[in-house]
Design a protein around this motif. Structure first.
Motif, PDB file in Angstrom:
ATOM      1  N   VAL A 142      49.438  21.604  42.312  1.00  0.00           N
ATOM      2  CA  VAL A 142      49.977  22.796  42.990  1.00  0.00           C
ATOM      3  C   VAL A 142      49.895  24.010  42.060  1.00  0.00           C
ATOM      4  O   VAL A 142      49.576  25.122  42.506  1.00  0.00           O
ATOM      5  N   ALA A 143      50.126  23.796  40.764  1.00  0.00           N
ATOM      6  CA  ALA A 143      49.965  24.900  39.811  1.00  0.00           C
ATOM      7  C   ALA A 143      48.531  25.432  39.866  1.00  0.00           C
ATOM      8  O   ALA A 143      48.307  26.650  39.824  1.00  0.00           O
ATOM      9  N   GLY A 144      47.571  24.523  39.985  1.00  0.00           N
ATOM     10  CA  GLY A 144      46.172  24.939  40.128  1.00  0.00           C
ATOM     11  C   GLY A 144      45.952  25.784  41.370  1.00  0.00           C
ATOM     12  O   GLY A 144      45.294  26.829  41.329  1.00  0.00           O
ATOM     13  N   LEU A 145      46.526  25.353  42.490  1.00  0.00           N
ATOM     14  CA  LEU A 145      46.419  26.141  43.729  1.00  0.00           C
ATOM     15  C   LEU A 145      46.992  27.545  43.527  1.00  0.00           C
ATOM     16  O   LEU A 145      46.411  28.541  43.949  1.00  0.00           O
ATOM     17  N   LEU A 146      48.149  27.592  42.843  1.00  0.00           N
ATOM     18  CA  LEU A 146      48.830  28.881  42.667  1.00  0.00           C
ATOM     19  C   LEU A 146      48.085  29.807  41.701  1.00  0.00           C
ATOM     20  O   LEU A 146      48.228  31.024  41.769  1.00  0.00           O
ATOM     21  N   LEU A 147      47.281  29.222  40.806  1.00  0.00           N
ATOM     22  CA  LEU A 147      46.521  30.041  39.858  1.00  0.00           C
ATOM     23  C   LEU A 147      45.270  30.632  40.501  1.00  0.00           C
ATOM     24  O   LEU A 147      44.694  31.596  39.983  1.00  0.00           O
ATOM     25  N   ALA A 148      44.842  30.064  41.643  1.00  0.00           N
ATOM     26  CA  ALA A 148      43.560  30.474  42.226  1.00  0.00           C
ATOM     27  C   ALA A 148      43.543  31.949  42.624  1.00  0.00           C
ATOM     28  O   ALA A 148      42.591  32.666  42.300  1.00  0.00           O
ATOM     29  N   ALA A 149      44.587  32.416  43.305  1.00  0.00           N
ATOM     30  CA  ALA A 149      44.575  33.812  43.773  1.00  0.00           C
ATOM     31  C   ALA A 149      44.618  34.817  42.618  1.00  0.00           C
ATOM     32  O   ALA A 149      43.840  35.776  42.614  1.00  0.00           O
ATOM     33  N   PRO A 150      45.510  34.614  41.621  1.00  0.00           N
ATOM     34  CA  PRO A 150      45.480  35.549  40.476  1.00  0.00           C
ATOM     35  C   PRO A 150      44.115  35.573  39.785  1.00  0.00           C
ATOM     36  O   PRO A 150      43.615  36.646  39.427  1.00  0.00           O
ATOM     37  N   LEU A 151      43.500  34.388  39.624  1.00  0.00           N
ATOM     38  CA  LEU A 151      42.191  34.345  38.973  1.00  0.00           C
ATOM     39  C   LEU A 151      41.142  35.071  39.825  1.00  0.00           C
ATOM     40  O   LEU A 151      40.295  35.813  39.306  1.00  0.00           O
ATOM     41  N   TYR A 152      41.223  34.877  41.147  1.00  0.00           N
ATOM     42  CA  TYR A 152      40.302  35.556  42.056  1.00  0.00           C
ATOM     43  C   TYR A 152      40.450  37.075  41.924  1.00  0.00           C
ATOM     44  O   TYR A 152      39.468  37.807  41.898  1.00  0.00           O
ATOM     45  N   LYS A 153      41.697  37.525  41.806  1.00  0.00           N
ATOM     46  CA  LYS A 153      41.940  38.974  41.675  1.00  0.00           C
ATOM     47  C   LYS A 153      41.363  39.508  40.367  1.00  0.00           C
ATOM     48  O   LYS A 153      40.811  40.605  40.331  1.00  0.00           O
ATOM     49  N   ILE A 154      41.478  38.719  39.298  1.00  0.00           N
ATOM     50  CA  ILE A 154      40.926  39.156  38.008  1.00  0.00           C
ATOM     51  C   ILE A 154      39.395  39.240  38.096  1.00  0.00           C
ATOM     52  O   ILE A 154      38.783  40.205  37.657  1.00  0.00           O
ATOM     53  N   LEU A 155      38.789  38.234  38.720  1.00  0.00           N
ATOM     54  CA  LEU A 155      37.323  38.164  38.764  1.00  0.00           C
ATOM     55  C   LEU A 155      36.721  39.208  39.696  1.00  0.00           C
ATOM     56  O   LEU A 155      35.661  39.757  39.415  1.00  0.00           O
ATOM     57  N   THR A 156      37.371  39.460  40.831  1.00  0.00           N
ATOM     58  CA  THR A 156      36.761  40.341  41.837  1.00  0.00           C
ATOM     59  C   THR A 156      37.472  41.685  41.941  1.00  0.00           C
ATOM     60  O   THR A 156      37.017  42.564  42.656  1.00  0.00           O
ATOM     61  N   SER A 157      38.571  41.820  41.241  1.00  0.00           N
ATOM     62  CA  SER A 157      39.472  42.973  41.324  1.00  0.00           C
ATOM     63  C   SER A 157      39.831  43.368  42.758  1.00  0.00           C
ATOM     64  O   SER A 157      40.005  44.527  43.073  1.00  0.00           O
ATOM     65  N   GLU A 158      39.902  42.368  43.641  1.00  0.00           N
ATOM     66  CA  GLU A 158      40.503  42.631  44.949  1.00  0.00           C
ATOM     67  C   GLU A 158      41.326  41.423  45.406  1.00  0.00           C
ATOM     68  O   GLU A 158      41.073  40.299  44.988  1.00  0.00           O
ATOM     69  N   ALA A 159      42.323  41.709  46.235  1.00  0.00           N
ATOM     70  CA  ALA A 159      43.163  40.626  46.750  1.00  0.00           C
ATOM     71  C   ALA A 159      42.499  40.033  47.981  1.00  0.00           C
ATOM     72  O   ALA A 159      41.857  40.745  48.747  1.00  0.00           O
ATOM     73  N   PRO A 160      42.622  38.708  48.178  1.00  0.00           N
ATOM     74  CA  PRO A 160      42.075  38.094  49.393  1.00  0.00           C
ATOM     75  C   PRO A 160      42.705  38.710  50.647  1.00  0.00           C
ATOM     76  O   PRO A 160      43.897  39.005  50.656  1.00  0.00           O
TER      77      PRO A 160
END
Lengths: 134, 156
Positions: free
Chosen positions: B68-86
């Motif tokens: 679950v920690a992995g799931l929760l890290l996905a969105a912050p990492l996505y924001k860092i990589l793409t600089s946009e929120a899903p």
């Protein structure tokens, strides 16, 4: 090692849900809206997952044990009972109403939309209460 | 009535075959990693409910928390990589979200799985139970959205 694998699996799963668009409830509900603003994307998500899962699970079925655990915990229930069908039917109603199932809802907690903070606690209460009664 | 429930108008989404296929492949890969490494099914309802008390399986609990920690890290990492929120659009009706959450939680535990456990893993394993479960929840979900949007007239 099995904790590193769990973390990696969670992260990859969450990433898959995000880039596939499944963390967006509108996209899920649009898949379910055949007679309206239909968006077939969800079928491609399932298709992609099964395209790799089908051969992958078949191969793993031939392994004697997993890499970092003593045995595979394959599901062993086979009964097609009222719990399976009734539970799944209610699950589908909730999924259709909110556009969220457990994976995307948990992943979306760190996106931070208000609705998630209502849906997820309700889902956890539903799970916990059911677990207690079981 | 729908306005009273706070159901809003919207909401087309763009058809994204390639991104959705790629995301699906990642989800399948994750399920295989979890089974190959730890011998466990990547069913999110099962994993999340394992974290809730009462606990029966200590190593399973720890693995579930870390997943679950992995799931929760996905969105912050996505924001860092793409600089946009899903992107996200959903109903702003609190009663609907509460009822939906309760039904999803209750139904997935009683039915022994959700879109990932029955849908992704179960269909991939050609499990008869999962095929029946997936058909059942797909049908009730289609009917629910049909009633919500085309009988009650909501578009969200």
């Amino acid at each position: 090692m099995n904790l590193i694998a769990s973390l990696a699996a969670g992260l990859i799963f969450g990433f898959g849900l995000i880039i596939s668009g499944m963390v967006n409830p509108a996209k899920v509900q649009n898949f379910l809206d055949l007679f309206g603003t239909w968006d077939p994307s969800l079928a491609f998500v399932m298709g992609g997952a099964i395209a790799i899962g089908l051969p992958g699970f078949w191969l793993l079925g031939k392994w004697s044990k997993p890499l970092f655990a003593s045995a595979f915990q394959w599901p062993n229930k086979t009964d097609l009972d009222a719990k399976l069908i009734g539970g799944s039917a209610l699950f589908g109603i909730g999924w259709g109403l909110g556009g969220f199932c457990p994976g995307p809802a948990v992943t979306a907690l760190t996106i931070g939309s208000t609705g998630v903070f209502i849906f997820v606690p309700a889902m956890l209460i539903g799970m916990w209460a059911t677990k207690l009664v079981k | 009535m729908l306005i009273a429930l706070g159901i809003q108008n919207t909401m087309t989404t763009e058809f994204t075959p390639l991104l959705s296929l790629a995301g699906g492949l990642l989800i399948g890969l994750s399920a295989l990693i979890l089974m190959a490494a730890n011998g466990r099914i990547a069913g999110i309802s099962g994993i999340v409910s394992r974290i809730l008390p009462p606990h029966s399986d200590r190593s399973g609990l720890l693995q579930a928390v870390v997943f679950v920690a992995g799931l929760l890290l996905a969105a912050p990492l996505y924001k860092i990589l793409t600089s946009e929120a899903p992107a996200q659009m959903m109903t702003d009706s609190t009663p609907i979200l509460i009822i939906a959450g309760l039904l999803v939680g209750f139904g997935s535990v009683i039915g022994g799985g959700c879109t990932s456990g029955h849908g992704v893993c179960g269909l991939s394993r050609l499990s008869q139970r999962s095929i029946i479960a997936t058909c059942t929840f797909m049908i009730t979900a289609f009917v629910t959205v049909y009633i919500l949007r085309h009988v009650l007239g909501a578009t969200s």
